[in-house]
Design a protein around this motif. Sequence first.
Motif, PDB file in Angstrom:
ATOM      1  N   VAL B 114       0.849  -1.198   0.000  1.00 10.05           N
ATOM      2  CA  VAL B 114       0.000   0.000   0.000  1.00 10.05           C
ATOM      3  C   VAL B 114       0.878   1.240   0.000  1.00 10.05           C
ATOM      4  CG1 VAL B 114      -1.828   1.249   1.195  1.00 10.05           C
ATOM      5  CG2 VAL B 114      -1.773  -1.243   1.331  1.00 10.05           C
ATOM      6  N   PHE B 115       0.618   2.160  -0.938  1.00 15.38           N
ATOM      7  CA  PHE B 115       1.441   3.363  -1.037  1.00 15.38           C
ATOM      8  C   PHE B 115       0.697   4.583  -0.517  1.00 15.38           C
ATOM      9  CE2 PHE B 115       4.920   2.257  -4.387  1.00 15.38           C
ATOM     10  CZ  PHE B 115       5.242   1.124  -3.648  1.00 15.38           C
ATOM     11  N   GLU B 116       1.392   5.349   0.311  1.00 15.99           N
ATOM     12  CA  GLU B 116       0.855   6.630   0.802  1.00 15.99           C
ATOM     13  C   GLU B 116       1.136   7.673  -0.282  1.00 15.99           C
ATOM     14  OE1 GLU B 116      -0.743   8.385   3.419  1.00 15.99           O
ATOM     15  OE2 GLU B 116      -0.284  10.009   2.037  1.00 15.99           O
ATOM     16  N   PRO B 117       0.097   8.271  -0.849  1.00 17.56           N
ATOM     17  CA  PRO B 117       0.301   9.071  -2.053  1.00 17.56           C
ATOM     18  C   PRO B 117       0.587  10.553  -1.826  1.00 17.56           C
ATOM     19  CG  PRO B 117      -2.021   8.748  -1.669  1.00 17.56           C
ATOM     20  CD  PRO B 117      -1.313   8.083  -0.539  1.00 17.56           C
ATOM     21  N   ALA B 118       0.796  11.010  -0.606  1.00 19.96           N
ATOM     22  CA  ALA B 118       1.088  12.438  -0.452  1.00 19.96           C
ATOM     23  C   ALA B 118       1.867  12.682   0.823  1.00 19.96           C
ATOM     24  CB  ALA B 118      -0.200  13.253  -0.431  1.00 19.96           C
ATOM     25  N   THR B 119       3.105  13.116   0.673  1.00 27.77           N
ATOM     26  CA  THR B 119       3.855  13.521   1.849  1.00 27.77           C
ATOM     27  C   THR B 119       4.507  14.874   1.584  1.00 27.77           C
ATOM     28  OG1 THR B 119       5.581  12.925   3.424  1.00 27.77           O
ATOM     29  CG2 THR B 119       5.940  12.213   1.164  1.00 27.77           C
ATOM     30  N   PRO B 120       4.277  15.847   2.482  1.00 21.42           N
ATOM     31  CA  PRO B 120       5.029  17.097   2.356  1.00 21.42           C
ATOM     32  C   PRO B 120       6.486  16.754   2.656  1.00 21.42           C
ATOM     33  CG  PRO B 120       3.236  17.271   3.986  1.00 21.42           C
ATOM     34  CD  PRO B 120       3.406  15.825   3.665  1.00 21.42           C
ATOM     35  N   PRO B 121       7.420  17.040   1.750  1.00 18.24           N
ATOM     36  CA  PRO B 121       8.806  16.636   2.000  1.00 18.24           C
ATOM     37  C   PRO B 121       9.301  17.037   3.389  1.00 18.24           C
ATOM     38  CG  PRO B 121       8.584  17.467  -0.229  1.00 18.24           C
ATOM     39  CD  PRO B 121       7.241  17.637   0.416  1.00 18.24           C
ATOM     40  N   LEU B 122       8.961  18.265   3.824  1.00 17.51           N
ATOM     41  CA  LEU B 122       9.424  18.742   5.131  1.00 17.51           C
ATOM     42  C   LEU B 122       8.907  17.871   6.270  1.00 17.51           C
ATOM     43  CD1 LEU B 122      10.876  21.017   6.765  1.00 17.51           C
ATOM     44  CD2 LEU B 122       8.708  22.246   6.775  1.00 17.51           C
ATOM     45  N   LYS B 123       7.768  17.247   6.062  1.00 10.09           N
ATOM     46  CA  LYS B 123       7.186  16.444   7.140  1.00 10.09           C
ATOM     47  C   LYS B 123       7.315  14.943   6.876  1.00 10.09           C
ATOM     48  CE  LYS B 123       3.874  19.788   8.941  1.00 10.09           C
ATOM     49  NZ  LYS B 123       2.450  20.070   9.191  1.00 10.09           N
ATOM     50  N   THR B 124       8.287  14.579   6.071  1.00 10.50           N
ATOM     51  CA  THR B 124       8.400  13.165   5.717  1.00 10.50           C
ATOM     52  C   THR B 124       9.025  12.332   6.832  1.00 10.50           C
ATOM     53  OG1 THR B 124       8.398  13.766   3.408  1.00 10.50           O
ATOM     54  CG2 THR B 124       9.173  11.585   3.892  1.00 10.50           C
ATOM     55  N   VAL B 125       9.721  12.978   7.762  1.00 10.58           N
ATOM     56  CA  VAL B 125      10.149  12.238   8.965  1.00 10.58           C
ATOM     57  C   VAL B 125       8.907  11.636   9.617  1.00 10.58           C
ATOM     58  CG1 VAL B 125      10.961  12.548  11.338  1.00 10.58           C
ATOM     59  CG2 VAL B 125      12.293  13.467   9.463  1.00 10.58           C
ATOM     60  N   HIS B 126       7.871  12.437   9.706  1.00 13.95           N
ATOM     61  CA  HIS B 126       6.611  11.968  10.291  1.00 13.95           C
ATOM     62  C   HIS B 126       6.025  10.812   9.465  1.00 13.95           C
ATOM     63  CE1 HIS B 126       2.370  13.110  11.984  1.00 13.95           C
ATOM     64  NE2 HIS B 126       2.582  11.832  11.989  1.00 13.95           N
ATOM     65  N   THR B 127       6.001  10.988   8.155  1.00 12.04           N
ATOM     66  CA  THR B 127       5.434   9.939   7.302  1.00 12.04           C
ATOM     67  C   THR B 127       6.183   8.627   7.499  1.00 12.04           C
ATOM     68  OG1 THR B 127       4.957  11.694   5.730  1.00 12.04           O
ATOM     69  CG2 THR B 127       4.685   9.438   4.938  1.00 12.04           C
ATOM     70  N   HIS B 128       7.519   8.702   7.519  1.00 10.16           N
ATOM     71  CA  HIS B 128       8.294   7.470   7.717  1.00 10.16           C
ATOM     72  C   HIS B 128       8.094   6.902   9.123  1.00 10.16           C
ATOM     73  CE1 HIS B 128      10.120   7.047   3.871  1.00 10.16           C
ATOM     74  NE2 HIS B 128      10.652   8.250   3.893  1.00 10.16           N
ATOM     75  N   ASP B 129       7.944   7.794  10.101  1.00 13.86           N
ATOM     76  CA  ASP B 129       7.656   7.310  11.457  1.00 13.86           C
ATOM     77  C   ASP B 129       6.430   6.402  11.437  1.00 13.86           C
ATOM     78  OD1 ASP B 129       9.616   8.276  13.064  1.00 13.86           O
ATOM     79  OD2 ASP B 129       8.557  10.078  13.693  1.00 13.86           O
ATOM     80  N   GLU B 130       5.398   6.843  10.756  1.00 11.91           N
ATOM     81  CA  GLU B 130       4.169   6.048  10.729  1.00 11.91           C
ATOM     82  C   GLU B 130       4.313   4.822   9.826  1.00 11.91           C
ATOM     83  OE1 GLU B 130       0.325   7.807  10.535  1.00 11.91           O
ATOM     84  OE2 GLU B 130       0.970   9.700  11.410  1.00 11.91           O
ATOM     85  N   LEU B 131       4.939   5.014   8.657  1.00 14.13           N
ATOM     86  CA  LEU B 131       5.134   3.860   7.765  1.00 14.13           C
ATOM     87  C   LEU B 131       5.933   2.770   8.478  1.00 14.13           C
ATOM     88  CD1 LEU B 131       5.914   5.545   4.299  1.00 14.13           C
ATOM     89  CD2 LEU B 131       3.771   4.505   5.029  1.00 14.13           C
TER      90      LEU B 131
END
Lengths: 432, 566
Positions: B114-131
């Motif tokens: 499953v791909f997350e289709p939108a991450t603000p680059p600046l907040k991608t630490v957060h996205t990876h934290d959740e992934l």
Amino acid sequence: MKVINAVLCPGCGSLCDDNEVYVEDNKIVKVRTDCAISTSKFLNFNKDRNTTPLIRVDGELKPTTLEAAIERVARILVEAEYPLIYGWSLTSCEAQKKGVELAEEVGGVIDNTTTVCHGPSILGVQDFGEPTCSLGEVRARADLIIYWGCNPSSAHTRHMKRYSSLSKGRFRLPEQRKVVVVDVRKTPTARNANLFIQVKPNQDYELMAALKMMLQNEEIEEQEVAGVPVEQIEELAELMRSCEFGVLFFGLGLTMSEGKERNIDGAITLVRELNRWTKFAIMPMRGHYNVTGANKVFTWQTGYPYAVDFSRGYPRYEPGDTTAVDVLSRGYNDATLVVASDPVANLPKDAVKHLCSKPLAVIDPHISLTAFMADVVIPCAFVGIEEGGTAYRMDGVGMILKKVVEPPEGILPDTQILDLILKRVRELKGGR
Amino acid sequence: MEYLLKNGYVVDPANKIDCERKDIAVKDGKIVESVDESKAKVIDVKDMLVMPGGVDLHSHIAGSKVNIGRLFRPEDHYKDYEVKKGVRRSGVGHSVPSIFTTGYRYATLGYTTVFEPATPPLKTVHTHDELNDIPILDKACFPLFGNNWFVMEYIRDGKLEECAAYIAWLMRSVKGYAIKVVDPGGVEAWKWGGTVQDFDQEVPRFGITPREIVRGLVKVNKMLGLPHPIHVHANQLGVPGNYKTTLRTLDAVKDLAAGDRPIIHLTHVQFNAYGGVDYLSLSSGADAVADYVNKNPHVTIDIGQVIFGDTTTMTADGPFEYKLFTLLRGKWANADVEVETGAGVVPITYSRSNYVHAVMWAIGLELALLIEDPWRVFITTDHPNGGPFTEYPRVFSWLMSKEARAKVLKKLPRLARARTNLKDIDREYTFYDLAISTRAATAKILGLSNKGHLGVGADADIAVYNINPKEVNPSKDYKTVRQAFAKAYLTMKDGEIVAKEGEIVSAPVGRTYWVNTKAPQDIEDAVIPEVKRLFEDYYTIRYENYYIPESYLACSAPIQPLEPAG
């Protein structure tokens, strides 16, 4: 001498990341920053350090081994029916995750310090939402900055220069910004504001209601509201309506005065209303450097930002019932583990009384007031200086903390200590 | 561990296998030719449907805006919770489930990627934290570029090579997978409280139009050889009459296509296929969009189906969410991100009796049914915007049965029936179509050669459903279909059984894919110092702290670009 640059400061919620730290022989000898709080943190974090695990024997804290201390904490948690696990704002997200896992494992309640600072802000967000932005948006665009019930000059000392009123943005220079301070007294921040509005204590809600009436062109028949002359309210309403990009920063003056989350409801609905005319954002001035991270971690792992109860095997959230102060002051819990916080120093008396009357374990780099009262104390590395990890700035930008020096010998980071406790808890539970 | 799945009916479109009785052998996480039956664990799946694990290319499962939705909607979770049990951590649903529950529920449906289709680059630490915290699934995230200052200025100044170098650097820095574009230029305008009303209107203070941004990024995507085409959320989302903007967006890049390889993926098109001029005259524009897609191989889409009920809308399209808020006046969150993008979150209840919602419901299905080639139209709900992903089985049953659709249609407002085409569509998906649209085709368009099929060498991501495709007639037994897809009999991930009849058996750590892309060295050498210099002026964090090391990912899986850059 080693120079480490772009170091995040584990001080306040501004999480400034441009500090230069000079290290010699595993000691910080100098910090380059223009923040007194940060300098003091980096240079003095090692003072009054406790480096031995302690256990209370015959009413006195005595040195012990790490194994014995962990055993004691694990037993306290396993033997308790409803333990409280509290703190989390002065450590990394990695430790916070372990905390959630531990709370789930022992069927306790986990809460972070949000409960006594911006808890009402979160309740307000859950009522109405949150039109906000990252701090760089404020820097780039804001021409009106309102500090309401907060005093960044003293509490978030670099906030104004780095992110808000005094910062240089792509589309906005400091002299192009107007600054308004609403507070009960003339704070250092207010002294440099274009407009200072002195609101009577506990009447912020009334003032916001009056502002909303002004925006909707309703007449106010009183001469003053909340101690503020109507003409001044009108002036502020006009400033808000006519700006190009406005932002309202608020602090504990709003969350912890009378009205609490209703004040935040008032502020959020005011900002929502303003978006009919212009672009307007709102942001809480979060205090501890990773209290925002605690909310984030709790939320993605459990669905709820604080006060999460696992006593039924799944996450429950009932602010007013599962919040730490209420759990303690009503005497619900029968043991407490405190990590990265000092509740004895700042919770209400009744809560502290109960806290100290039941088994109490503390994980902290220093001997805090809470540690003095504890049955077992485990020292840990200072996160953000002796240990890395993730932290979230007040606007929700996550960053990676740097480890700049090694912790004292034998001292583990809290994440690792919690992991050892969790393992031992599982063993003990399995043995039953 | 070796496994042998025996006697199932295999549907594996990538290998042109359509409901054939076939054994599947698994060894060391891969599909193999055969295993030693005396050593392998033999699982009898007699008469059951065996498919590759599901591959979802567009589902908002992790990151800043998802967490805002979770945080500000406790009412979304109260009634839907999961108790800790064995390896399964506790958690909550519903439209914005907590992170562990997200992984478990996808696995229960037989989805493994499953791909997350939108991450603000600046907040991608957060996205990876959740992934990192999502169990079982393989995943990735798409950084947002459509309103990025650097990108807009490079394209405006005709510096495409520099733009490509910047994007390559950013993709590596934040560990992203594809170029995501949301409301190109519109979000920047919204940061001043405005919008971009037209595909050819200039973005305030940037002197560039959405058309130029989209065209520029298609070219950059090609230069970098990224495995996925640019993933576009078009302008004017949610606005009546927007199907014209959708067609203009697609047509704007038509001349850049070469061969049959799609160069643009248009996402959740249901929200961008509206006819009419206002909400009173809203009608379906799906036929026009479908017609265009049928004639033009440079396009793929996913549908973004609406499900009646309560859900949470969330998108980087801040101005759209503000519009939605002005209609609903409920909760509204907005989260603009410096330099790059924005976000908005608004809860919604889609109601059968609401004319607009009824039309939206029909449009999604029309797109899936009118576009002839299932290799170019994918089933999504744009989770959770159209509805939660847990409702996929319901969408499958609608697509596979005219009767199931008719049952819903007759409960819709008469006007909605009249202004849509769904009632006249007879097509019904076969299991083969379904497997293409939810697995084979999505894996292909994402460039994941080991996914979406069951050929030798593929990752052993397998879903077994307790339904006999030879006996069940989906057209009539749509309820059986729905129930079977809601709870896979067995889900295997990398050769390990993760879910069995709704129970989570194991919860391994999934991979995070990212593209290790690079522009020619001399151009990067010129661009990066420039970016670094401007970074201090634009951002509130230091350049050094923007970089996310590979070690930050729980299980990093870098992918090489398709062709050498240049």
